[in-house]
Design a protein around this motif. Structure first.
Motif, PDB file in Angstrom:
ATOM      1  N   LEU A  97       0.833  -1.202   0.000  1.00 19.49           N
ATOM      2  CA  LEU A  97       0.000   0.000   0.000  1.00 19.49           C
ATOM      3  C   LEU A  97       0.869   1.255   0.000  1.00 19.49           C
ATOM      4  CD1 LEU A  97      -2.835  -0.900   2.545  1.00 19.49           C
ATOM      5  CD2 LEU A  97      -3.124  -0.406   0.117  1.00 19.49           C
ATOM      6  N   ALA A  98       1.935   1.241   0.793  1.00 17.18           N
ATOM      7  CA  ALA A  98       2.833   2.400   0.850  1.00 17.18           C
ATOM      8  C   ALA A  98       3.506   2.627  -0.505  1.00 17.18           C
ATOM      9  CB  ALA A  98       3.878   2.204   1.944  1.00 17.18           C
ATOM     10  N   GLU A  99       3.992   1.555  -1.115  1.00 19.35           N
ATOM     11  CA  GLU A  99       4.633   1.675  -2.433  1.00 19.35           C
ATOM     12  C   GLU A  99       3.651   2.222  -3.466  1.00 19.35           C
ATOM     13  OE1 GLU A  99       6.096  -2.263  -3.272  1.00 19.35           O
ATOM     14  OE2 GLU A  99       7.506  -2.190  -1.592  1.00 19.35           O
ATOM     15  N   TRP A 100       2.419   1.702  -3.449  1.00 18.67           N
ATOM     16  CA  TRP A 100       1.410   2.171  -4.389  1.00 18.67           C
ATOM     17  C   TRP A 100       1.093   3.643  -4.129  1.00 18.67           C
ATOM     18  CZ3 TRP A 100      -3.341   4.427  -4.554  1.00 18.67           C
ATOM     19  CH2 TRP A 100      -3.981   4.433  -5.792  1.00 18.67           C
ATOM     20  N   GLY A 101       0.983   4.021  -2.858  1.00 21.13           N
ATOM     21  CA  GLY A 101       0.688   5.407  -2.500  1.00 21.13           C
ATOM     22  C   GLY A 101       1.752   6.372  -2.980  1.00 21.13           C
ATOM     23  N   ILE A 102       3.010   5.961  -2.884  1.00 15.26           N
ATOM     24  CA  ILE A 102       4.117   6.792  -3.374  1.00 15.26           C
ATOM     25  C   ILE A 102       4.004   6.970  -4.886  1.00 15.26           C
ATOM     26  CG2 ILE A 102       6.625   6.824  -3.751  1.00 15.26           C
ATOM     27  CD1 ILE A 102       6.801   5.418  -0.910  1.00 15.26           C
ATOM     28  N   ARG A 103       3.758   5.865  -5.596  1.00 20.30           N
ATOM     29  CA  ARG A 103       3.613   5.940  -7.062  1.00 20.30           C
ATOM     30  C   ARG A 103       2.388   6.762  -7.453  1.00 20.30           C
ATOM     31  NH1 ARG A 103       4.800   0.412  -6.756  1.00 20.30           N
ATOM     32  NH2 ARG A 103       2.640  -0.091  -7.257  1.00 20.30           N
ATOM     33  N   HIS A 104       1.307   6.594  -6.731  1.00 24.89           N
ATOM     34  CA  HIS A 104       0.077   7.317  -7.043  1.00 24.89           C
ATOM     35  C   HIS A 104       0.274   8.825  -6.860  1.00 24.89           C
ATOM     36  CE1 HIS A 104      -4.137   8.231  -7.453  1.00 24.89           C
ATOM     37  NE2 HIS A 104      -4.122   8.838  -6.287  1.00 24.89           N
ATOM     38  N   ARG A 105       0.877   9.223  -5.750  1.00 27.34           N
ATOM     39  CA  ARG A 105       1.120  10.649  -5.515  1.00 27.34           C
ATOM     40  C   ARG A 105       1.968  11.224  -6.639  1.00 27.34           C
ATOM     41  NH1 ARG A 105       0.758  14.167  -1.300  1.00 27.34           N
ATOM     42  NH2 ARG A 105       0.181  12.494   0.101  1.00 27.34           N
ATOM     43  N   LYS A 106       3.001  10.476  -7.047  1.00 26.70           N
ATOM     44  CA  LYS A 106       3.866  10.948  -8.130  1.00 26.70           C
ATOM     45  C   LYS A 106       3.080  11.026  -9.445  1.00 26.70           C
ATOM     46  CE  LYS A 106       8.338  10.333 -10.250  1.00 26.70           C
ATOM     47  NZ  LYS A 106       9.531   9.514 -10.393  1.00 26.70           N
ATOM     48  N   GLN A 107       2.241  10.043  -9.700  1.00 29.81           N
ATOM     49  CA  GLN A 107       1.410  10.017 -10.913  1.00 29.81           C
ATOM     50  C   GLN A 107       0.489  11.230 -10.981  1.00 29.81           C
ATOM     51  OE1 GLN A 107       1.254   7.742 -13.471  1.00 29.81           O
ATOM     52  NE2 GLN A 107      -0.518   8.654 -14.457  1.00 29.81           N
ATOM     53  N   ILE A 108      -0.138  11.551  -9.853  1.00 30.02           N
ATOM     54  CA  ILE A 108      -1.139  12.611  -9.815  1.00 30.02           C
ATOM     55  C   ILE A 108      -0.510  13.997  -9.718  1.00 30.02           C
ATOM     56  CG2 ILE A 108      -3.107  13.525  -8.493  1.00 30.02           C
ATOM     57  CD1 ILE A 108      -3.650  10.912 -10.116  1.00 30.02           C
ATOM     58  N   THR A 109       0.506  14.124  -8.869  1.00 25.15           N
ATOM     59  CA  THR A 109       1.072  15.458  -8.609  1.00 25.15           C
ATOM     60  C   THR A 109       2.404  15.689  -9.302  1.00 25.15           C
ATOM     61  OG1 THR A 109       2.322  14.804  -6.635  1.00 25.15           O
ATOM     62  CG2 THR A 109       0.004  15.477  -6.321  1.00 25.15           C
ATOM     63  N   LYS A 111       5.079  14.729  -8.004  1.00 24.35           N
ATOM     64  CA  LYS A 111       6.041  14.900  -6.907  1.00 24.35           C
ATOM     65  C   LYS A 111       5.997  13.720  -5.962  1.00 24.35           C
ATOM     66  CE  LYS A 111       5.180  19.861  -6.839  1.00 24.35           C
ATOM     67  NZ  LYS A 111       4.595  20.943  -6.064  1.00 24.35           N
ATOM     68  N   VAL A 112       7.117  13.504  -5.297  1.00 24.97           N
ATOM     69  CA  VAL A 112       7.184  12.519  -4.237  1.00 24.97           C
ATOM     70  C   VAL A 112       7.197  13.303  -2.913  1.00 24.97           C
ATOM     71  CG1 VAL A 112       8.575  10.708  -3.154  1.00 24.97           C
ATOM     72  CG2 VAL A 112       8.443  10.853  -5.639  1.00 24.97           C
ATOM     73  N   LEU A 113       6.318  12.931  -1.993  1.00 21.16           N
ATOM     74  CA  LEU A 113       6.242  13.616  -0.716  1.00 21.16           C
ATOM     75  C   LEU A 113       7.474  13.284   0.108  1.00 21.16           C
ATOM     76  CD1 LEU A 113       4.410  15.395   1.031  1.00 21.16           C
ATOM     77  CD2 LEU A 113       3.415  13.307   1.940  1.00 21.16           C
ATOM     78  N   GLU A 114       8.113  14.310   0.636  1.00 24.68           N
ATOM     79  CA  GLU A 114       9.292  14.104   1.472  1.00 24.68           C
ATOM     80  C   GLU A 114       9.001  14.599   2.884  1.00 24.68           C
ATOM     81  OE1 GLU A 114      12.934  15.510  -0.238  1.00 24.68           O
ATOM     82  OE2 GLU A 114      12.230  15.071  -2.252  1.00 24.68           O
ATOM     83  N   TYR A 115       9.438  13.823   3.858  1.00 25.14           N
ATOM     84  CA  TYR A 115       9.225  14.202   5.258  1.00 25.14           C
ATOM     85  C   TYR A 115      10.525  14.558   5.908  1.00 25.14           C
ATOM     86  CZ  TYR A 115       4.477  12.466   4.933  1.00 25.14           C
ATOM     87  OH  TYR A 115       3.164  12.280   4.601  1.00 25.14           O
TER      88      TYR A 115
END
Length: 115
Positions: A97-109, A111-115
């Motif tokens: 789920l985390a891997e998919w979420g990272i790819r999805h955020r990049k697909q949509i925005t 960008k990769v979210l960085e903390y």
């Protein structure tokens, strides 16, 4: 000819969703995938969850044998939570789920979210 999803798979997915439904359960499991945590630490880790909601979600996860609650003999008394052996079976799903979420955020925005 189209291949249909077997009804047993649909029922199994529904059962899974019934156990993990809600805004916070998957986040709680994800936080506990790395180590056991005290209640207050879990509440700090999971932004936005109230103590009442966290307590309720943890009780549901206990009922479903995914989380174990231990009362520590400290002053003041504190409570620690950890995944059960059965709960650990969700770790790979959480990682996917985390891997998919990272790819999805990049697909949509883009960008990769960085903390």
């Amino acid at each position: 000819m189209k291949i249909k999803c077997p009804k047993s798979n649909l029922a199994a997915v529904q059962d899974t969703m019934d156990v993990l439904k809600g805004r916070w359960k998957i986040a709680i499991i994800a936080a506990l995938c790395y180590d056991k945590m005290r209640f207050s630490d879990l509440q700090k880790e999971i932004e936005g969850v109230s103590a009442k909601m966290l307590s309720s979600e943890l009780k549901d996860l206990e009922i479903n044998q995914l989380v174990k609650r231990t009362v520590l003999s400290t002053q003041p008394i504190s409570v620690e939570y950890e995944l059960t052996e059965y709960g650990w079976t969700l770790k790979k799903i959480i990682e996917h789920l985390a891997e998919w979420g990272i790819r999805h955020r990049k697909q949509i925005t883009g960008k990769v979210l960085e903390y």
